[in-house]
Design an enzyme around this catalytic site. Structure first.
Site, mmCIF file in Angstrom:
data_model
loop_
_atom_site.group_PDB
_atom_site.id
_atom_site.type_symbol
_atom_site.label_atom_id
_atom_site.label_comp_id
_atom_site.label_asym_id
_atom_site.label_seq_id
_atom_site.Cartn_x
_atom_site.Cartn_y
_atom_site.Cartn_z
ATOM 1 C CG ASP A 101 2.737 -25.092 -10.401
ATOM 2 O OD1 ASP A 101 2.933 -23.854 -10.351
ATOM 3 O OD2 ASP A 101 3.587 -25.886 -10.809
ATOM 4 C CG ASP A 153 6.290 -23.765 -8.864
ATOM 5 O OD1 ASP A 153 6.225 -24.877 -9.389
ATOM 6 O OD2 ASP A 153 5.723 -22.746 -9.323
ATOM 7 C CG ASP A 196 6.665 -28.846 -9.338
ATOM 8 O OD1 ASP A 196 6.991 -30.025 -9.125
ATOM 9 O OD2 ASP A 196 6.653 -28.322 -10.459
#
Ligand code: UTP
Ligand code: MN
Length: 472
Positions: free
Chosen positions: A322, A324, A397
């Site tokens: 992902d 962040d 995120d």
């Protein structure tokens, strides 16, 4: 400084009458060692004592006034001094040192000058080349501080076959909700990642922390172990891997599906359950592209607001699961209510790259901190699982922190997960402090403020470790 020290030592040598006699117990009469057994352990102490004697050092079994250098391993300065005081004695030994001084001296074949980094609390990975017995090849014995946050772990890994095997066992334990076992395997893997060269034999690892019960010897000798092989071959592990590879599917959901007889994507589809995307790695270039979009969103809705790329990418990883980001504003309080504005800007302005934000009900808030947080899904060009569309989903995120907590949030969100765990363990066990992504409290519950990561490490009594060396 070095020549002076050398001169002193050789002067001493000359003033002695029988330095070349061979029966002289010590080549270095001004140096008398004592190895502290605490934390080092009896067998490693015996091993290192024997090694030092072979190199011509005098090693005392008991602490006495003769002792000039006390050598400790994995002991903090505080604990070391407390132990010395508890021994009484009218004259404390002049040097209370970390094992790195010892290993440097073994390598040099003489007592090396005592540097700052040799003092307790300044641990360093060090090597200790030594001859086991005449005829045996020279091998390096590794010495490593026990907490991952005391070490530097770059992405360069000289022991990938070993750490891959241990990571697989860790993953299997975690997927089966055996957290303790998972952490033990992660710690062992992290320790091997930090070594400066490939391990050739189990004897090199003698006495190191975290490497106890695992099947390391077997893996070293055969390249694998029965436990690794049976895990790899296990239907349950294979199913857990496939199912948790789906976006948003954790171990619990996967476990439920397996109990319902669903082991792969085909069976999942046949069961009529809909699933979205398979997690595919995100590249650094994709992360940079997303950063540009988020940056624009953040500065459009609040002038002066700033974002920082955290997580694995901040540690220099070339790809991640992902992306962040940490968001803040230099004026305390201005960041309040920022997240909904950022999200709605993204929804309105970048419809072709922003898919949705998932922070509604059903998604429990992070149990690790209380920041405003939003798990977003971005669309990126690339192979999708379904032929109907030409993009794939990427998790992003977003976390908002007030500037007063920014250093803690940055440290907490940079990872790696094990590095973070070890920082908190160090804070609690070695310092009586409590560290979170919000704050650091000392042993009197006083909040130790910090404006930078460097300050937090200093408060914790640790040498600063830059993000690129936190890949434990
Ligand atoms: P990630 O899970 O994104 O890990 O969390 P990563 O290191 O970036 O690795 P990949 O490449 O994406 O797989 C980043 C850091 O954020 C912290 C964790 O400590 C982790 O190291 N974190 C994560 C939290 O503090 N709270 C959370 O809820 C999740
Ligand atoms: Mn990440």
């Amino acid at each position: 400084m070095v020549p002076l020290k050398r001169r002193k030592l050789s002067d001493t040598g000359k003033s002695g009458t029988n330095t070349s006699g061979g029966t002289e117990p010590s080549k270095f009469p001004r140096v008398v060692l004592f190895l502290l057994e605490r934390k080092m352990g009896a067998s490693r102490r015996a091993f290192l004592s024997q090694l030092a004697r072979k190199k011509g050092f005098q090693v005392e079994e008991l602490l006495s006034e003769k002792v000039t250098h006390v050598v400790c391993e994995n002991v903090s300065g505080e604990d070391g001094r407390a132990w010395l005081r508890s021994q009484g004695g009218s004259r404390p030994p002049p040097h209370l040192l970390d094992v790195s001084w010892f290993t440097d001296s073994m390598r040099a074949g003489r007592p090396v000058e005592v540097l700052d980094r040799h003092q307790l609390q300044n641990p360093n990975v060090s090597l200790c080349p030594q001859e086991l017995q005449a005829g045996e090849p020279e091998v390096e014995v590794f010495s490593v501080p026990s907490y991952a946050c005391q070490r530097r772990t770059s992405l360069e890994n000289h022991n990938a076959p070993l750490t891959d095997a241990l990571s697989l066992l860790a993953e299997n334990a975690e997927l089966n909700d055996e957290e303790g076992r998972g952490v033990a395997f992660r710690r062992a893997a992290a320790l091997l990642k930090t070594l400066p060269s490939a391990v050739m034999s189990a004897s090199q690892l003698r006495g190191l922390p975290c490497l106890g019960e695992h099947s390391l010897r077997e893996i070293l000798e055969t390249g694998t172990s029965t436990e690794v092989e049976s895990t790899k071959g296990s239907e349950r592990f294979k199913a857990l891997k496939v199912l948790t590879g789906i976006f948003g599917v954790g171990a619990k959901t996967a476990d439920r599906w397996i109990r319902e007889g669903i082991h792969d994507l085909h069976q999942l589809r046949a069961s009529g359950q809909h699933y979205a995307d398979i997690n595919q790695p995100v590249t650094r270039a994709e992360a940079d592209a997303i950063e540009a979009i988020v940056e624009k969103a953040v500065s459009s809705v609040l002038r002066g607001a700033q974002i920082v790329l955290t997580g694995g990418f901040r540690r220099g990883k070339p790809s991640g699961h992902d992306v962040d980001f940490l968001i803040t504003h230099p004026e305390e309080g201005r960041e309040e209510g920022l997240m909904p504005k950022v999200v709605s800007w993204l929804e309105k302005t970048t419809r072709n790259s922003y898919l949705e934000s998932k922070d509604g009900p059903g998604r429990p808030p992070s149990n690790m901190d209380r920041f405003e947080r939003c798990l977003s899904i971005f669309k990126l060009p690339g192979a999708a699982e379904t032929p109907q569309r030409a993009w794939r989903a990427v998790r992003v995120d977003l976390v908002v922190s007030p500037i007063s907590q920014f250093a803690f949030a940055l440290l907490g969100w940079t990872g790696s997960k094990l590095f973070e765990r070890e920082l908190r363990r160090w804070a609690g066990h070695e310092r009586g402090m409590s560290l979170s992504s919000h704050a650091l409290y000392d042993n009197k519950q006083v909040n130790e403020g910090a404006a930078s990561e460097e300050e937090i490490f200093a408060h914790l009594g640790l040498e600063f470790v830059p993000p690129s060396e936190r890949n434990a």
